[in-house]
Scaffold this motif. Structure first.
Motif, PDB file in Angstrom:
ATOM      1  N   SER A  95      28.375  19.209  -7.394  1.00 58.63           N
ATOM      2  CA  SER A  95      27.387  18.310  -7.513  1.00 58.63           C
ATOM      3  C   SER A  95      27.487  17.489  -6.218  1.00 58.63           C
ATOM      4  O   SER A  95      26.382  16.544  -6.031  1.00 58.63           O
ATOM      5  N   ALA A  96      28.241  17.635  -5.435  1.00 60.83           N
ATOM      6  CA  ALA A  96      28.379  16.871  -4.111  1.00 60.83           C
ATOM      7  C   ALA A  96      27.306  17.461  -3.152  1.00 60.83           C
ATOM      8  O   ALA A  96      27.182  18.508  -2.880  1.00 60.83           O
ATOM      9  N   PRO A  97      26.521  16.724  -2.386  1.00 63.25           N
ATOM     10  CA  PRO A  97      25.653  16.792  -1.554  1.00 63.25           C
ATOM     11  C   PRO A  97      26.091  17.353  -0.189  1.00 63.25           C
ATOM     12  O   PRO A  97      27.265  16.918   0.231  1.00 63.25           O
ATOM     13  N   SER A  98      25.857  18.442   0.349  1.00 68.71           N
ATOM     14  CA  SER A  98      26.360  18.860   1.639  1.00 68.71           C
ATOM     15  C   SER A  98      25.717  18.028   2.853  1.00 68.71           C
ATOM     16  O   SER A  98      25.036  17.162   2.651  1.00 68.71           O
ATOM     17  N   ALA A  99      26.398  18.126   3.839  1.00 66.06           N
ATOM     18  CA  ALA A  99      26.367  17.212   4.971  1.00 66.06           C
ATOM     19  C   ALA A  99      24.896  17.358   5.611  1.00 66.06           C
ATOM     20  O   ALA A  99      24.383  16.634   6.274  1.00 66.06           O
ATOM     21  N   ASN A 100      24.334  18.378   5.701  1.00 63.21           N
ATOM     22  CA  ASN A 100      23.032  18.904   6.046  1.00 63.21           C
ATOM     23  C   ASN A 100      21.647  18.607   5.295  1.00 63.21           C
ATOM     24  O   ASN A 100      20.824  18.914   5.661  1.00 63.21           O
ATOM     25  N   THR A 101      22.246  18.163   3.976  1.00 60.25           N
ATOM     26  CA  THR A 101      20.747  17.773   3.319  1.00 60.25           C
ATOM     27  C   THR A 101      20.680  16.235   3.069  1.00 60.25           C
ATOM     28  O   THR A 101      21.359  15.450   3.303  1.00 60.25           O
ATOM     29  N   GLU A 102      19.298  15.983   2.935  1.00 64.88           N
ATOM     30  CA  GLU A 102      18.994  14.609   2.699  1.00 64.88           C
ATOM     31  C   GLU A 102      19.459  14.044   1.432  1.00 64.88           C
ATOM     32  O   GLU A 102      19.359  14.829   0.371  1.00 64.88           O
ATOM     33  N   ARG A 103      20.033  12.752   1.289  1.00 64.15           N
ATOM     34  CA  ARG A 103      20.412  12.129   0.001  1.00 64.15           C
ATOM     35  C   ARG A 103      19.333  12.073  -0.937  1.00 64.15           C
ATOM     36  O   ARG A 103      19.644  12.061  -2.076  1.00 64.15           O
ATOM     37  N   TYR A 104      18.096  11.418  -0.576  1.00 60.21           N
ATOM     38  CA  TYR A 104      16.958  11.184  -1.348  1.00 60.21           C
ATOM     39  C   TYR A 104      15.777  11.938  -0.982  1.00 60.21           C
ATOM     40  O   TYR A 104      15.630  12.217   0.250  1.00 60.21           O
ATOM     41  N   SER A 105      15.079  12.513  -2.003  1.00 60.44           N
ATOM     42  CA  SER A 105      14.117  13.346  -1.506  1.00 60.44           C
ATOM     43  C   SER A 105      12.754  12.807  -2.288  1.00 60.44           C
ATOM     44  O   SER A 105      12.926  11.672  -3.197  1.00 60.44           O
ATOM     45  N   TYR A 106      11.467  12.873  -1.884  1.00 54.55           N
ATOM     46  CA  TYR A 106      10.456  12.219  -2.308  1.00 54.55           C
ATOM     47  C   TYR A 106       9.673  13.045  -3.437  1.00 54.55           C
ATOM     48  O   TYR A 106       9.745  14.074  -3.517  1.00 54.55           O
ATOM     49  N   VAL A 113       0.887  -1.326   0.043  1.00 51.24           N
ATOM     50  CA  VAL A 113      -0.223  -0.025  -0.040  1.00 51.24           C
ATOM     51  C   VAL A 113       0.939   1.206  -0.034  1.00 51.24           C
ATOM     52  O   VAL A 113       0.408   2.244  -0.569  1.00 51.24           O
ATOM     53  N   PHE A 114       2.078   1.336   0.715  1.00 50.06           N
ATOM     54  CA  PHE A 114       2.952   2.256   0.675  1.00 50.06           C
ATOM     55  C   PHE A 114       4.029   2.068  -0.213  1.00 50.06           C
ATOM     56  O   PHE A 114       4.490   1.162  -0.648  1.00 50.06           O
ATOM     57  N   LYS A 115       4.674   3.609  -0.837  1.00 54.39           N
ATOM     58  CA  LYS A 115       5.555   3.580  -1.585  1.00 54.39           C
ATOM     59  C   LYS A 115       6.715   3.283  -0.863  1.00 54.39           C
ATOM     60  O   LYS A 115       7.186   3.398   0.300  1.00 54.39           O
ATOM     61  N   THR A 116       7.584   2.682  -1.519  1.00 53.85           N
ATOM     62  CA  THR A 116       9.053   1.907  -1.033  1.00 53.85           C
ATOM     63  C   THR A 116       9.845   3.347  -1.138  1.00 53.85           C
ATOM     64  O   THR A 116      10.005   4.233  -1.984  1.00 53.85           O
ATOM     65  N   SER A 117      10.572   3.602   0.228  1.00 52.52           N
ATOM     66  CA  SER A 117      11.333   4.703   0.279  1.00 52.52           C
ATOM     67  C   SER A 117      12.655   4.627  -0.494  1.00 52.52           C
ATOM     68  O   SER A 117      13.160   3.413  -0.797  1.00 52.52           O
ATOM     69  N   PRO A 118      13.279   5.639  -0.859  1.00 52.61           N
ATOM     70  CA  PRO A 118      14.476   5.567  -1.518  1.00 52.61           C
ATOM     71  C   PRO A 118      15.616   5.073  -0.680  1.00 52.61           C
ATOM     72  O   PRO A 118      16.348   3.979  -1.238  1.00 52.61           O
ATOM     73  N   GLU A 119      15.350   4.914   0.657  1.00 50.10           N
ATOM     74  CA  GLU A 119      16.524   4.328   1.583  1.00 50.10           C
ATOM     75  C   GLU A 119      16.283   2.720   1.412  1.00 50.10           C
ATOM     76  O   GLU A 119      17.056   2.080   1.428  1.00 50.10           O
TER      77      GLU A 119
END
Length: 113
Positions: free
Chosen positions: A102-113, A54-60
């Motif tokens: 293009s490197a993500p900062s340490a304070n951002t989420e790697r994946y977004s929905y 029923v629920f979407k699989t999270s990126p993680e």
């Protein structure tokens, strides 16, 4: 109780099939020279589409699913182990040189929905 067991077995088999398909797509694309983002988007789209819940699989969770499939059967995914770190924030480009823009900062989420 037997009804619960019989429902769990097909769901578990479907999940395993989805893991394998996601790993096949990700590993094939990376081995063919595609970067992480393109390969991840294709594999994650397949995992979301094939999900039976029923629920979407999270990126993680999708990242873990791909990793589990590769670790459980590394012979099926030759040389894919070197790409698994990218699923968890490692080097995500196809080249060995890091890109500061293009490197993500340490304070951002790697994946977004």
């Amino acid at each position: 109780m037997s009804a619960l067991v019989s429902l769990a077995i097909p769901a578990q088999a479907a999940s395993s099939d989805t893991e394998q398909k996601g790993a096949q797509v990700y590993c094939f694309m990376r081995s063919s020279g595609n970067d992480h983002t393109v390969s991840w988007n294709a594999a994650y789209a397949l995992i979301k589409r094939q999900g039976r819940g029923v629920f979407k699989t999270s990126p993680e969770h999708a990242s873990v699913m791909i990793t589990e499939a590769v670790v459980q059967d590394p012979g099926t995914y030759p040389d894919c182990g070197k790409f698994l770190g990218d699923l968890f924030g490692g080097n995500t480009s196809s080249s060995a040189l890091p890109s500061s823009s293009s490197a993500p900062s340490a304070n951002t989420e790697r994946y977004s929905y």
